[in-house]
Scaffold this motif. Structure first.
Motif, PDB file in Angstrom:
ATOM      1  N   THR A 117       0.831  -1.201   0.000  1.00 35.34           N
ATOM      2  CA  THR A 117       0.000   0.000   0.000  1.00 35.34           C
ATOM      3  C   THR A 117       0.866   1.252   0.000  1.00 35.34           C
ATOM      4  OG1 THR A 117      -1.704  -1.191   1.245  1.00 35.34           O
ATOM      5  CG2 THR A 117      -1.824   1.212   1.227  1.00 35.34           C
ATOM      6  N   GLU A 118       1.930   1.220   0.797  1.00 29.26           N
ATOM      7  CA  GLU A 118       2.829   2.382   0.847  1.00 29.26           C
ATOM      8  C   GLU A 118       3.541   2.584  -0.477  1.00 29.26           C
ATOM      9  OE1 GLU A 118       3.145   4.548   3.410  1.00 29.26           O
ATOM     10  OE2 GLU A 118       1.513   3.454   4.327  1.00 29.26           O
ATOM     11  N   TYR A 119       3.921   1.480  -1.137  1.00 30.80           N
ATOM     12  CA  TYR A 119       4.575   1.597  -2.439  1.00 30.80           C
ATOM     13  C   TYR A 119       3.611   2.168  -3.478  1.00 30.80           C
ATOM     14  CZ  TYR A 119       9.206  -0.476  -1.852  1.00 30.80           C
ATOM     15  OH  TYR A 119      10.526  -0.681  -1.516  1.00 30.80           O
ATOM     16  N   GLU A 120       2.353   1.734  -3.438  1.00 33.04           N
ATOM     17  CA  GLU A 120       1.360   2.267  -4.371  1.00 33.04           C
ATOM     18  C   GLU A 120       1.191   3.773  -4.167  1.00 33.04           C
ATOM     19  OE1 GLU A 120      -0.074   1.052  -6.875  1.00 33.04           O
ATOM     20  OE2 GLU A 120      -0.040  -1.124  -6.691  1.00 33.04           O
ATOM     21  N   ALA A 121       1.146   4.197  -2.896  1.00 38.54           N
ATOM     22  CA  ALA A 121       1.024   5.630  -2.611  1.00 38.54           C
ATOM     23  C   ALA A 121       2.254   6.394  -3.096  1.00 38.54           C
ATOM     24  CB  ALA A 121       0.817   5.843  -1.115  1.00 38.54           C
ATOM     25  N   LEU A 122       3.434   5.805  -2.910  1.00 42.44           N
ATOM     26  CA  LEU A 122       4.672   6.454  -3.351  1.00 42.44           C
ATOM     27  C   LEU A 122       4.708   6.581  -4.867  1.00 42.44           C
ATOM     28  CD1 LEU A 122       7.467   7.600  -2.879  1.00 42.44           C
ATOM     29  CD2 LEU A 122       8.338   5.259  -2.649  1.00 42.44           C
ATOM     30  N   LEU A 123       4.317   5.528  -5.577  1.00 45.63           N
ATOM     31  CA  LEU A 123       4.289   5.567  -7.037  1.00 45.63           C
ATOM     32  C   LEU A 123       3.296   6.612  -7.545  1.00 45.63           C
ATOM     33  CD1 LEU A 123       4.444   1.732  -7.825  1.00 45.63           C
ATOM     34  CD2 LEU A 123       6.184   3.433  -8.412  1.00 45.63           C
ATOM     35  N   ALA A 124       2.121   6.644  -6.911  1.00 44.73           N
ATOM     36  CA  ALA A 124       1.108   7.615  -7.329  1.00 44.73           C
ATOM     37  C   ALA A 124       1.600   9.041  -7.116  1.00 44.73           C
ATOM     38  CB  ALA A 124      -0.189   7.379  -6.569  1.00 44.73           C
ATOM     39  N   GLY A 125       2.270   9.281  -5.991  1.00 38.28           N
ATOM     40  CA  GLY A 125       2.790  10.611  -5.707  1.00 38.28           C
ATOM     41  C   GLY A 125       3.869  11.035  -6.690  1.00 38.28           C
ATOM     42  N   LEU A 126       4.753  10.110  -7.041  1.00 35.57           N
ATOM     43  CA  LEU A 126       5.818  10.432  -7.989  1.00 35.57           C
ATOM     44  C   LEU A 126       5.254  10.688  -9.388  1.00 35.57           C
ATOM     45  CD1 LEU A 126       8.577   7.873  -6.900  1.00 35.57           C
ATOM     46  CD2 LEU A 126       8.576  10.351  -6.532  1.00 35.57           C
ATOM     47  N   ARG A 127       4.270   9.911  -9.784  1.00 37.28           N
ATOM     48  CA  ARG A 127       3.651  10.128 -11.100  1.00 37.28           C
ATOM     49  C   ARG A 127       2.973  11.496 -11.155  1.00 37.28           C
ATOM     50  NH1 ARG A 127       1.432   4.547 -10.379  1.00 37.28           N
ATOM     51  NH2 ARG A 127       2.890   3.103 -11.374  1.00 37.28           N
ATOM     52  N   LEU A 128       2.282  11.838 -10.067  1.00 40.27           N
ATOM     53  CA  LEU A 128       1.604  13.132 -10.024  1.00 40.27           C
ATOM     54  C   LEU A 128       2.617  14.274 -10.048  1.00 40.27           C
ATOM     55  CD1 LEU A 128      -1.014  14.723  -9.776  1.00 40.27           C
ATOM     56  CD2 LEU A 128      -0.867  14.453  -7.290  1.00 40.27           C
ATOM     57  N   ALA A 129       3.716  14.115  -9.318  1.00 38.96           N
ATOM     58  CA  ALA A 129       4.760  15.149  -9.306  1.00 38.96           C
ATOM     59  C   ALA A 129       5.355  15.315 -10.699  1.00 38.96           C
ATOM     60  CB  ALA A 129       5.847  14.784  -8.296  1.00 38.96           C
ATOM     61  N   GLU A 130       5.502  14.218 -11.440  1.00 36.67           N
ATOM     62  CA  GLU A 130       6.030  14.294 -12.800  1.00 36.67           C
ATOM     63  C   GLU A 130       5.055  15.033 -13.715  1.00 36.67           C
ATOM     64  OE1 GLU A 130       7.888  11.303 -16.210  1.00 36.67           O
ATOM     65  OE2 GLU A 130       6.379  10.559 -14.785  1.00 36.67           O
ATOM     66  N   GLN A 131       3.771  14.757 -13.565  1.00 35.59           N
ATOM     67  CA  GLN A 131       2.765  15.430 -14.385  1.00 35.59           C
ATOM     68  C   GLN A 131       2.747  16.933 -14.129  1.00 35.59           C
ATOM     69  OE1 GLN A 131      -0.982  13.493 -13.648  1.00 35.59           O
ATOM     70  NE2 GLN A 131      -0.241  11.476 -14.296  1.00 35.59           N
ATOM     71  N   LEU A 132       3.020  17.320 -12.900  1.00 35.29           N
ATOM     72  CA  LEU A 132       3.023  18.737 -12.539  1.00 35.29           C
ATOM     73  C   LEU A 132       4.328  19.425 -12.924  1.00 35.29           C
ATOM     74  CD1 LEU A 132       1.331  18.527  -9.023  1.00 35.29           C
ATOM     75  CD2 LEU A 132       0.294  19.285 -11.165  1.00 35.29           C
ATOM     76  N   GLY A 133       5.286  18.664 -13.431  1.00 34.06           N
ATOM     77  CA  GLY A 133       6.546  19.242 -13.864  1.00 34.06           C
ATOM     78  C   GLY A 133       7.541  19.494 -12.757  1.00 34.06           C
ATOM     79  N   ALA A 134       7.375  18.846 -11.618  1.00 32.71           N
ATOM     80  CA  ALA A 134       8.302  19.037 -10.496  1.00 32.71           C
ATOM     81  C   ALA A 134       9.660  18.417 -10.820  1.00 32.71           C
ATOM     82  CB  ALA A 134       7.723  18.407  -9.236  1.00 32.71           C
ATOM     83  N   GLN A 135      10.712  19.042 -10.325  1.00 29.24           N
ATOM     84  CA  GLN A 135      12.062  18.534 -10.525  1.00 29.24           C
ATOM     85  C   GLN A 135      12.724  18.109  -9.215  1.00 29.24           C
ATOM     86  OE1 GLN A 135      13.624  17.903 -13.434  1.00 29.24           O
ATOM     87  NE2 GLN A 135      11.655  18.421 -14.386  1.00 29.24           N
ATOM     88  N   ASN A 136      12.366  18.781  -8.127  1.00 32.54           N
ATOM     89  CA  ASN A 136      12.899  18.429  -6.812  1.00 32.54           C
ATOM     90  C   ASN A 136      11.735  17.992  -5.928  1.00 32.54           C
ATOM     91  OD1 ASN A 136      15.811  19.375  -7.108  1.00 32.54           O
ATOM     92  ND2 ASN A 136      14.695  21.216  -7.676  1.00 32.54           N
TER      93      ASN A 136
END
Length: 238
Positions: A71-90
């Motif tokens: 569950t924690e890995y799924e949340a981490l993956l979802a957060g990273l994907r969302l950060a990528e969509q928003l154009g975050a770099q750090n």
């Protein structure tokens, strides 16, 4: 020390055997701390009763309440994907799963195959950012995550600030159940398990006596058959 009998009538004999062993090794007991004829009770973190020996739920509550790593890995993956969509770099990630954090930071090894696949996906996503920091923060101290979880579970359609909420419709990794085909051959444990679990006995009288005689040397622990001894640890039957 605990002396447990499967049949009440056999308890005096079991006690006699225990006392003989104690005398043999010159072990003394404190009568003030001895109790006889107890039908159920707590012993060394276990619940002992007529059905066998079970783990005391209060002793494993912390383990049972731990969040599942997947569950924690799924949340981490979802957060990273969302950060990528928003154009975050750090990106800075705070997780209340110390196991996941240590695996991502290469302090722990992911040995289980599913966890290794999750870890590989996380590390691949992390390469798409300039910098990713993953740190462990206990849930009680992670107020931002608690606030977001309350917003996600609330029924309020709007808030003063825009917060993106993503619902995961499927897992990141498709799980394939491992199948193991074995032939169902009779086992010497079957009569003992039937008797200890359901008090079922064979139809033949001679076999009934044999099963009852052997059953005195065995017990069930969480549904598994163990051979018992007063002077040695329990032996699991396989």
């Amino acid at each position: 020390m605990l002396v447990k009998s499967l049949v009440a009538e056999c308890h005096p004999e079991d006690l006699e055997e225990c006392f003989k062993t104690l005398r043999k090794f010159h072990v003394k007991l404190n009568p003030a701390k001895c109790a006889f004829g107890v039908s159920a009770g707590k012993f060394l973190g276990y619940i002992v009763h007529h059905r066998g020996i079970e783990v005391n739920p209060t002793k494993v509550k912390a383990i049972m309440d731990m969040p599942a790593p997947r569950t924690e890995y799924e949340a981490l993956l979802a957060g990273l994907r969302l950060a990528e969509q928003l154009g975050a770099q750090n990106v800075e990630v705070s997780s209340n799963s110390n196991l996941v954090v240590q695996q991502v930071n290469r302090e722990y090894e992911a040995r289980e195959s599913q966890m290794a696949r999750y870890l590989a996906m996380v590390r691949e996503l992390m390469t798409r950012f300039q910098h990713v920091k993953v740190e462990y923060v206990p849930r009680a101290m992670n107020t931002e995550a608690d606030l977001l979880s309350r917003i996600a579970s609330s029924s309020f359609p709007r808030s003063s600030r825009e917060i993106r909420i993503e619902s995961l419709l499927q897992k990141s990794i498709e799980e394939v159940a491992d199948q193991l085909c074995v032939e169902d051959e009779p086992s010497w444990m079957n009569p003992l398990l039937s008797y200890l679990k359901e008090e079922k006995l064979p139809e033949d009288d001679s076999e009934v006596r044999e099963v009852k005689r052997k059953a005195r040397n065995f017990m069930l622990v969480s549904g598994e058959l163990y051979r018992r001894s007063f002077s040695q640890p329990l032996l699991k039957c396989i």
